[in-house]
Write a protein that holds these residues in place. Structure first.
Motif, short mmCIF file in Angstrom:
data_model
loop_
_atom_site.label_atom_id
_atom_site.label_comp_id
_atom_site.label_asym_id
_atom_site.label_seq_id
_atom_site.Cartn_x
_atom_site.Cartn_y
_atom_site.Cartn_z
N ASN A 71 -31.57 15.07 18.14
CA ASN A 71 -31.77 15.95 16.99
C ASN A 71 -31.93 17.42 17.39
O ASN A 71 -32.28 18.25 16.55
CB ASN A 71 -33.02 15.52 16.21
N LEU A 72 -31.65 17.72 18.65
CA LEU A 72 -31.84 19.08 19.14
C LEU A 72 -30.55 19.56 19.81
O LEU A 72 -30.37 19.44 21.02
CB LEU A 72 -33.02 19.12 20.13
N GLN A 73 -29.66 20.05 19.00
CA GLN A 73 -28.36 20.48 19.49
C GLN A 73 -28.51 21.62 20.50
O GLN A 73 -29.18 22.61 20.26
CB GLN A 73 -27.46 20.94 18.33
N GLY A 74 -27.90 21.45 21.67
CA GLY A 74 -27.94 22.46 22.72
C GLY A 74 -29.02 22.23 23.75
O GLY A 74 -29.02 22.86 24.81
N ALA A 75 -29.95 21.30 23.48
CA ALA A 75 -31.02 21.01 24.44
C ALA A 75 -30.62 19.82 25.31
O ALA A 75 -30.00 18.87 24.84
CB ALA A 75 -32.32 20.71 23.70
N ASP A 76 -30.98 19.89 26.61
CA ASP A 76 -30.72 18.75 27.48
C ASP A 76 -32.00 18.26 28.18
O ASP A 76 -31.98 17.27 28.91
CB ASP A 76 -29.64 19.07 28.51
N THR A 77 -33.13 18.95 27.95
CA THR A 77 -34.41 18.49 28.51
C THR A 77 -35.51 18.67 27.47
O THR A 77 -35.48 19.62 26.67
CB THR A 77 -34.81 19.27 29.78
N ILE A 78 -36.47 17.76 27.49
CA ILE A 78 -37.65 17.85 26.64
C ILE A 78 -38.89 17.65 27.51
O ILE A 78 -38.94 16.75 28.35
CB ILE A 78 -37.63 16.80 25.52
N ALA A 134 -44.89 21.19 23.27
CA ALA A 134 -43.60 20.47 23.27
C ALA A 134 -42.49 21.50 23.37
O ALA A 134 -42.42 22.44 22.56
CB ALA A 134 -43.46 19.65 21.99
N ILE A 135 -41.61 21.35 24.37
CA ILE A 135 -40.54 22.32 24.60
C ILE A 135 -39.22 21.58 24.78
O ILE A 135 -39.09 20.69 25.62
CB ILE A 135 -40.82 23.17 25.85
N THR A 141 -28.97 27.37 30.71
CA THR A 141 -29.17 28.76 30.30
C THR A 141 -30.64 29.16 30.24
O THR A 141 -30.96 30.33 29.97
CB THR A 141 -28.55 28.99 28.90
N SER A 142 -31.55 28.15 30.45
CA SER A 142 -33.01 28.38 30.36
C SER A 142 -33.42 28.85 28.97
O SER A 142 -34.42 29.57 28.80
CB SER A 142 -33.48 29.39 31.42
N THR A 143 -32.62 28.45 27.98
CA THR A 143 -32.91 28.82 26.60
C THR A 143 -33.79 27.76 25.94
O THR A 143 -33.50 26.56 26.02
CB THR A 143 -31.61 28.96 25.79
N ILE A 144 -34.87 28.20 25.30
CA ILE A 144 -35.73 27.28 24.55
C ILE A 144 -35.09 27.05 23.18
O ILE A 144 -34.93 27.99 22.39
CB ILE A 144 -37.15 27.83 24.40
N ILE A 145 -34.74 25.81 22.91
CA ILE A 145 -34.08 25.47 21.66
C ILE A 145 -35.09 25.27 20.54
O ILE A 145 -34.88 25.69 19.40
CB ILE A 145 -33.23 24.20 21.83
N ASP A 146 -36.21 24.64 20.85
CA ASP A 146 -37.25 24.37 19.85
C ASP A 146 -38.55 24.14 20.60
O ASP A 146 -38.56 23.66 21.75
CB ASP A 146 -36.89 23.14 19.01
N ASN A 147 -39.66 24.47 19.96
CA ASN A 147 -40.94 24.26 20.63
C ASN A 147 -42.08 24.16 19.61
O ASN A 147 -41.95 24.62 18.48
CB ASN A 147 -41.23 25.38 21.63
N ALA A 148 -43.18 23.56 20.06
CA ALA A 148 -44.37 23.43 19.21
C ALA A 148 -45.61 23.50 20.09
O ALA A 148 -45.58 23.09 21.26
CB ALA A 148 -44.35 22.12 18.44
N THR A 149 -46.69 24.01 19.54
CA THR A 149 -47.97 24.10 20.25
C THR A 149 -49.10 23.70 19.30
O THR A 149 -49.08 24.08 18.13
CB THR A 149 -48.23 25.53 20.77
N LEU A 150 -50.03 22.94 19.84
CA LEU A 150 -51.20 22.56 19.05
C LEU A 150 -52.43 22.62 19.95
O LEU A 150 -52.40 22.14 21.08
CB LEU A 150 -51.04 21.13 18.50
#
Length: 443
Positions: A71-78, A134-135, A141-150
């Motif tokens: 569900n995260l287009q362009g991301a290859d690591t979580i 969560a990253i 490209t070292s681009t962050i596609i999506d992230n969350a912090t709690l």
């Protein structure tokens, strides 16, 4: 790190942080539905050293889908991690091995549900900040596609058993098991403990947060316990003492004399009266022995009733939240032909000097607590306090429910057997107060 005023609105804090991140970042994932296993969750999150806890979180992408690569287009690591952080955001060492601890979350078979094991040990009891991140990233490209912090406020206890002693002050002597110390100095800077045999222990409040502690084997089991001093909310010069241990005998190892003695000339103090011991609740009757009472003309008696149930005997994130009693004043005339009864106090007594009509005073001084991790709660097993009365009164004690059958503790009539005598009608629901079931309540 504060031990005072620990009742933090954790749910509101989590919501605030999530909402803040939504406005701060155009695309921001969310971390929700935080659930704990093998931890205390009521009234707040508490971890106990040596008892690994499992935390499960639901993470959704900025589009509201499960946080997964599909569900995260362009991301290859979580990466989903947790760490306890200081005020600068640096990870803390929570196991005493000299290395900062990072907890890795794993994706479960349920999309978007992530889980990790949080283990702490050998860390000073107190409030800590757990930061979960969560990253989703494109590693090329070292681009962050999506992230969350709690961020969550988590209390770390010093063991599954603890006792609290209220109103510790300079000059007091404390006896715990085989350990005895006298407080020779107590201030904002820390404390000096006199251990006897010309030995002293100096504690310091390095971060000036009103808390200082000492690791010492107080129960004699060969393992260090935590002795923690916390400034009281009620007085500048008074502290509460907390002792944490993994040894269950701690709850019975506090040496307290119950010998009564005279104070201020015409008053008698009955120290260390047990209000609660496991499932037994003790009531106390302050019985009028004046000449008017003996002649049957007028008597004013007081009934001190500990309220029953965990909701009235609650831990409150490392502190004592509730140790509730009610005091009923019962005035009788002409051997009980006339009279009235009224509630004159209801509420917490721990660390409070409750004064009733300038006749009796009650002070809740000791609580013994045990953790029930399977239920996510603490249970206050023992509650003890001091009762001071005038010398023309006597103090009588019964298990609370035994008041229903003991006519000698009631002037005029036993209100648990009849509702009225002469012109005196009861106005207190004694059955409910004492936890007594009647035929009416069962139907």
């Amino acid at each position: 790190m504060k031990m005072v005023g620990w009742k933090k609105p954790l749910g509101l804090l989590a919501v605030f942080l999530v909402v803040f991140s939504v406005f701060a970042v155009v695309r921001a994932a969310t971390i929700t539905n935080v659930e704990w296993e093998n931890a205390i969750t009521d009234p707040g999150i508490e971890l106990i050293p040596g008892y690994p806890a499992t935390v499960n979180v639901t993470i959704l992408t900025s589009s509201g889908e499960p946080f997964a690569l599909a569900n995260l287009q362009g991301a290859d690591t979580i990466s989903v991690t947790g760490k306890f952080v200081d005020e600068y955001g640096n990870a803390l060492d929570m196991n005493g091995d000299g290395t900062a601890d990072i907890y890795t979350f794993s994706n479960t078979s349920t999309p978007g549900l992530w889980t990790a094991t949080i283990n702490v040990s050998n860390v000073q009891p107190g409030m800590y900040t757990l930061k979960i991140e969560a990253i989703a990233q494109n590693s090329t490209t070292s681009t962050i596609i999506d992230n969350a912090t709690l961020e969550l406020q988590v209390w770390v206890a010093g063991g599954p058993y603890w006792v609290a002693i209220a109103n510790i002050k300079d000059g007091d002597t404390v006896e715990i098991g085989s350990t005895s110390f006298t407080i020779r100095g107590l201030s904002d800077l820390g404390a000096i403990l006199d251990l006897g045999n010309l030995s002293t222990q100096t504690l310091t409040d390095d971060d000036r947060d009103g808390i200082f502690s000492w690791q010492h084997d107080v129960t004699g089991d060969g393992t260090n316990d935590w002795v923690v001093f916390v400034k009281s909310d009620d007085s500048e010069d008074v502290y509460n003492l907390f002792v944490y241990s993994a040894d269950a005998t701690l709850l019975d190892n506090i040496n307290m004399s119950d010998t009564f003695y005279r104070v201020k000339g015409d008053r008698i103090k009955f120290p260390n009266r047990v209000f609660k011991d496991l499932n037994r609740y003790n009531a106390y009757v302050v019985w009028d022995e004046s000449w008017l009472a003996k002649l049957g003309l007028k008597a004013v008696d007081y009934y001190i009733i500990p309220l029953q149930g965990r909701e009235h005997w609650r831990e409150g994130i490392g502190n004592v939240e509730r140790t509730d009693i009610k005091v009923i004043k019962r005035t009788t005339y002409l051997f009980g032909l006339f009279g009235n009864e009224e509630e004159v106090y209801s509420g917490n007594i721990f660390g409070k000097n409750v004064n009733i009509d300038n006749i009796l005073s009650i002070f809740g001084k000791f609580v013994g607590n045990a953790a029930y991790l399977g239920q996510g709660i603490w249970e206050i097993k023992r509650g003890i306090g001091d009762i001071t009365i005038p010398n023309d009164y006597t103090l009588k004690s019964r298990e609370a429910r035994d008041l229903a059958i003991d006519d000698e503790l009631w002037r005029g009539f036993n209100p648990l057997k009849t509702d009225k005598r002469g012109f005196f009608s009861k106005s207190i629901d004694w059955e409910d107060l004492l936890g007594i079931m009647t035929e009416d309540s069962e139907s």
